[in-house]
Design a protein around this motif. Structure first.
Motif, mmCIF file in Angstrom:
data_model
loop_
_atom_site.group_PDB
_atom_site.id
_atom_site.type_symbol
_atom_site.label_atom_id
_atom_site.label_comp_id
_atom_site.label_asym_id
_atom_site.label_seq_id
_atom_site.Cartn_x
_atom_site.Cartn_y
_atom_site.Cartn_z
ATOM 1 N N ALA A 4 -12.197 0.633 -6.653
ATOM 2 C CA ALA A 4 -10.897 0.753 -5.214
ATOM 3 C C ALA A 4 -11.861 1.544 -4.550
ATOM 4 O O ALA A 4 -11.500 1.197 -2.936
ATOM 5 N N ASN A 7 -14.388 -0.829 -2.704
ATOM 6 C CA ASN A 7 -13.646 -1.577 -1.917
ATOM 7 C C ASN A 7 -13.238 -0.267 -0.451
ATOM 8 O O ASN A 7 -13.445 -1.398 0.546
ATOM 9 N N LEU A 54 -5.495 -1.847 0.717
ATOM 10 C CA LEU A 54 -6.313 -1.224 -0.501
ATOM 11 C C LEU A 54 -5.215 -0.457 -0.965
ATOM 12 O O LEU A 54 -5.336 0.578 -1.621
ATOM 13 N N GLN A 57 -3.940 0.738 -4.379
ATOM 14 C CA GLN A 57 -5.131 1.461 -5.122
ATOM 15 C C GLN A 57 -5.541 2.019 -4.711
ATOM 16 O O GLN A 57 -6.269 3.458 -5.927
#
Length: 135
Positions: A4, A7, A54, A57
């Protein structure tokens, strides 16, 4: 968790690069570049949407506020950990010095008290379970 964060880092890098390119286009704007600018702005909006996706996360990631102070001061936030460790070592040395001083003080106090009040110190040491000879 690391994927995560990876990313997030990838998305941030992409977003930053896109903003850098927009800055270049705007800095030397030519009317024929309007279409490219529009595409970059659309990419920036899409990048913000991806970053928003995102956020769920990485909500449990806690960043100390001091890290942001480092960034605001133009310092590398990666040296924050190094600085914290150095501060902890310095504080540890100070506390160790204080502990050693208190131990020496206790030893000297017991020695002086035992010469003035031998019976009371013997009772005190018996209660404490301290059978070591005084220095």
């Amino acid at each position: 968790m690391s994927s995560a964060l990876e990313n997030l880092e990838t998305q941030l890098d992409s977003f930053i690069e896109n903003v850098r390119q927009i800055k270049i286009i705007v800095g030397d704007f030519q009317p024929q570049g309007q279409q490219v600018l529009n595409q970059k702005i659309q990419a920036m909006v899409h990048g913000l949407q991806e970053l928003d996706k995102l956020k769920s996360q990485v909500q449990d990631v806690v960043v100390p506020l001091e890290v942001f102070d480092y960034i605001d001061q133009g310092r590398n936030p990666q040296i924050y950990t190094k600085d914290c460790i150095e501060k902890a070592l310095t504080k540890n040395e100070q506390v160790k010095g204080k502990i050693d001083s208190y131990r020496k003080f206790k030893s000297h106090l017991l020695a002086e008290l035992s010469s003035s009040f031998p019976n009371e110190i013997a009772k005190y040491r018996a209660v404490r379970g301290d059978e070591r000879p005084l220095p």
